[in-house]
Scaffold this motif. Structure first.
Motif, mmCIF file in Angstrom:
data_model
loop_
_atom_site.group_PDB
_atom_site.id
_atom_site.type_symbol
_atom_site.label_atom_id
_atom_site.label_comp_id
_atom_site.label_asym_id
_atom_site.label_seq_id
_atom_site.Cartn_x
_atom_site.Cartn_y
_atom_site.Cartn_z
ATOM 1 N N LYS A 224 27.520 42.475 9.508
ATOM 2 C CA LYS A 224 28.485 43.496 9.942
ATOM 3 C C LYS A 224 29.349 43.042 11.104
ATOM 4 C CE LYS A 224 26.865 48.083 8.678
ATOM 5 N NZ LYS A 224 26.343 49.366 9.160
ATOM 6 N N SER A 225 28.756 42.377 12.091
ATOM 7 C CA SER A 225 29.551 41.974 13.253
ATOM 8 C C SER A 225 30.605 40.934 12.869
ATOM 9 C CB SER A 225 28.654 41.444 14.370
ATOM 10 O OG SER A 225 27.932 40.326 13.931
ATOM 11 N N GLN A 226 30.263 40.005 11.988
ATOM 12 C CA GLN A 226 31.267 39.032 11.541
ATOM 13 C C GLN A 226 32.282 39.698 10.627
ATOM 14 O OE1 GLN A 226 29.816 35.486 9.627
ATOM 15 N NE2 GLN A 226 31.699 34.401 10.078
ATOM 16 N N TYR A 227 31.818 40.637 9.838
ATOM 17 C CA TYR A 227 32.709 41.385 8.955
ATOM 18 C C TYR A 227 33.817 42.076 9.750
ATOM 19 C CZ TYR A 227 34.192 44.942 5.610
ATOM 20 O OH TYR A 227 34.932 45.757 4.797
ATOM 21 N N GLU A 228 33.477 42.590 10.912
ATOM 22 C CA GLU A 228 34.483 43.251 11.751
ATOM 23 C C GLU A 228 35.636 42.313 12.085
ATOM 24 O OE1 GLU A 228 35.244 46.356 12.874
ATOM 25 O OE2 GLU A 228 33.735 46.899 11.392
ATOM 26 N N TYR A 229 35.340 41.035 12.279
ATOM 27 C CA TYR A 229 36.391 40.054 12.564
ATOM 28 C C TYR A 229 37.198 39.696 11.320
ATOM 29 C CZ TYR A 229 34.227 39.191 17.101
ATOM 30 O OH TYR A 229 33.725 39.331 18.361
ATOM 31 N N TRP A 230 36.537 39.670 10.170
ATOM 32 C CA TRP A 230 37.150 39.149 8.949
ATOM 33 C C TRP A 230 37.548 40.225 7.940
ATOM 34 C CZ3 TRP A 230 34.379 34.113 7.008
ATOM 35 C CH2 TRP A 230 34.452 33.147 8.006
ATOM 36 N N LYS A 231 37.408 41.496 8.277
ATOM 37 C CA LYS A 231 37.629 42.544 7.271
ATOM 38 C C LYS A 231 39.062 42.603 6.755
ATOM 39 C CE LYS A 231 38.175 46.400 10.520
ATOM 40 N NZ LYS A 231 37.521 47.622 10.989
ATOM 41 N N HIS A 232 40.016 42.053 7.470
ATOM 42 C CA HIS A 232 41.410 42.038 7.021
ATOM 43 C C HIS A 232 41.730 40.811 6.179
ATOM 44 C CE1 HIS A 232 41.527 44.767 10.499
ATOM 45 N NE2 HIS A 232 42.421 45.407 9.766
ATOM 46 N N THR A 233 40.691 40.060 5.798
ATOM 47 C CA THR A 233 40.917 38.839 5.033
ATOM 48 C C THR A 233 40.145 38.849 3.721
ATOM 49 O OG1 THR A 233 39.076 37.621 6.033
ATOM 50 C CG2 THR A 233 41.203 37.476 7.148
ATOM 51 N N GLN A 234 40.720 38.156 2.760
ATOM 52 C CA GLN A 234 40.014 37.889 1.515
ATOM 53 C C GLN A 234 39.310 36.551 1.681
ATOM 54 O OE1 GLN A 234 42.186 36.596 -2.094
ATOM 55 N NE2 GLN A 234 41.197 38.359 -3.061
ATOM 56 N N LEU A 235 38.012 36.513 1.424
ATOM 57 C CA LEU A 235 37.276 35.263 1.494
ATOM 58 C C LEU A 235 37.360 34.561 0.143
ATOM 59 C CD1 LEU A 235 34.089 36.173 3.552
ATOM 60 C CD2 LEU A 235 36.348 35.442 4.332
ATOM 61 N N ILE A 236 37.542 33.251 0.202
ATOM 62 C CA ILE A 236 37.683 32.424 -0.993
ATOM 63 C C ILE A 236 36.567 31.390 -0.960
ATOM 64 C CG2 ILE A 236 39.200 30.880 -2.286
ATOM 65 C CD1 ILE A 236 41.493 32.256 -0.452
ATOM 66 N N LEU A 237 35.614 31.528 -1.863
ATOM 67 C CA LEU A 237 34.502 30.584 -1.934
ATOM 68 C C LEU A 237 34.960 29.347 -2.691
ATOM 69 C CD1 LEU A 237 31.497 30.172 -1.227
ATOM 70 C CD2 LEU A 237 30.960 31.099 -3.489
ATOM 71 N N ASP A 238 34.804 28.200 -2.059
ATOM 72 C CA ASP A 238 35.251 26.942 -2.634
ATOM 73 C C ASP A 238 34.109 25.936 -2.507
ATOM 74 O OD1 ASP A 238 36.918 25.067 -3.806
ATOM 75 O OD2 ASP A 238 38.364 25.008 -2.160
ATOM 76 N N VAL A 239 34.338 24.715 -2.936
ATOM 77 C CA VAL A 239 33.361 23.637 -2.847
ATOM 78 C C VAL A 239 34.048 22.419 -2.243
ATOM 79 C CG1 VAL A 239 31.905 22.045 -4.189
ATOM 80 C CG2 VAL A 239 32.016 24.455 -4.812
ATOM 81 N N ILE A 240 33.339 21.743 -1.340
ATOM 82 C CA ILE A 240 33.816 20.484 -0.791
ATOM 83 C C ILE A 240 32.768 19.406 -1.064
ATOM 84 C CG2 ILE A 240 35.278 21.523 0.992
ATOM 85 C CD1 ILE A 240 33.003 21.014 3.012
ATOM 86 N N GLU A 241 33.204 18.161 -1.048
ATOM 87 C CA GLU A 241 32.277 17.038 -1.198
ATOM 88 C C GLU A 241 31.552 16.828 0.125
ATOM 89 O OE1 GLU A 241 31.651 15.356 -4.071
ATOM 90 O OE2 GLU A 241 33.029 16.774 -5.035
ATOM 91 N N GLY A 242 30.296 16.479 0.070
ATOM 92 C CA GLY A 242 29.529 16.213 1.279
ATOM 93 C C GLY A 242 28.219 16.965 1.268
ATOM 94 N N SER A 243 27.545 16.920 2.385
ATOM 95 C CA SER A 243 26.251 17.575 2.505
ATOM 96 C C SER A 243 26.420 19.074 2.558
ATOM 97 C CB SER A 243 25.538 17.134 3.785
ATOM 98 O OG SER A 243 25.466 15.751 3.838
ATOM 99 N N GLY A 244 25.574 19.775 1.818
ATOM 100 C CA GLY A 244 25.547 21.220 1.917
ATOM 101 C C GLY A 244 24.840 21.639 3.191
ATOM 102 N N GLY A 245 24.861 22.921 3.469
ATOM 103 C CA GLY A 245 24.165 23.439 4.642
ATOM 104 C C GLY A 245 22.674 23.193 4.552
ATOM 105 N N THR A 246 22.053 23.066 5.686
ATOM 106 C CA THR A 246 20.620 22.773 5.692
ATOM 107 C C THR A 246 19.794 23.919 5.128
ATOM 108 O OG1 THR A 246 20.501 23.535 7.985
ATOM 109 C CG2 THR A 246 20.739 21.166 7.629
ATOM 110 N N PHE A 247 20.329 25.124 5.129
ATOM 111 C CA PHE A 247 19.601 26.276 4.610
ATOM 112 C C PHE A 247 20.042 26.660 3.200
ATOM 113 C CE2 PHE A 247 19.794 27.093 9.274
ATOM 114 C CZ PHE A 247 18.467 26.783 9.539
#
Length: 125
Positions: free
Chosen positions: A68-91
């Motif tokens: 929710k707290s991050q959503y408050e910052y980004w609520k005016h944006t459309q998020l676009i899930l993409d893929v990049i080459e490289g290591s994924g997140g550790t989690f």
């Protein structure tokens, strides 16, 4: 209807790969801690979704959440899930594939924002 989360064809292909390997999965947009601001892919048993999370929608039939707290910052944006080459997140489940989910964003137009504003307000009520 204006989608708050969308995915590129590359992201949809990696989602299918993760579903084939792991079955049911979900996404949570990281708040910037250990994995920076990555979209992390989890098994439903690996992450508790609770009252401090907002469901933005689904990508490839997979639920996508953000705190929710991050959503408050980004609520005016459309998020676009993409893929990049490289290591994924550790989690994140794709961490050892040589690819990583990556979030991009764009501001909603004034017209788009007016269409979704009541939905956004209801999400946080």
């Amino acid at each position: 209807m204006v989608e708050r989360i969308v995915a590129t064809p590359e992201a949809l292909a990696l989602i299918k790969e993760m579903q084939t390997l792991h079955g049911e999965i979900l996404f949570h947009q990281s708040g910037g801690c250990c994995d920076n601001s990555a979209a992390n892919c989890y098994l439903p048993t690996d992450l508790t979704i609770g009252p401090y999370d907002v469901k933005l929608g689904e990508v490839g039939s997979v639920p996508f959440y953000i705190g929710k707290s991050q959503y408050e910052y980004w609520k005016h944006t459309q998020l676009i899930l993409d893929v990049i080459e490289g290591s994924g997140g550790t989690f994140s489940l794709e961490g050892n594939t040589g690819k990583a989910f990556h979030t991009r964003s764009r501001l909603f137009s004034d017209e788009e924002w007016e269409l979704i504003k009541s939905t956004v307000e209801n999400d946080l009520a």
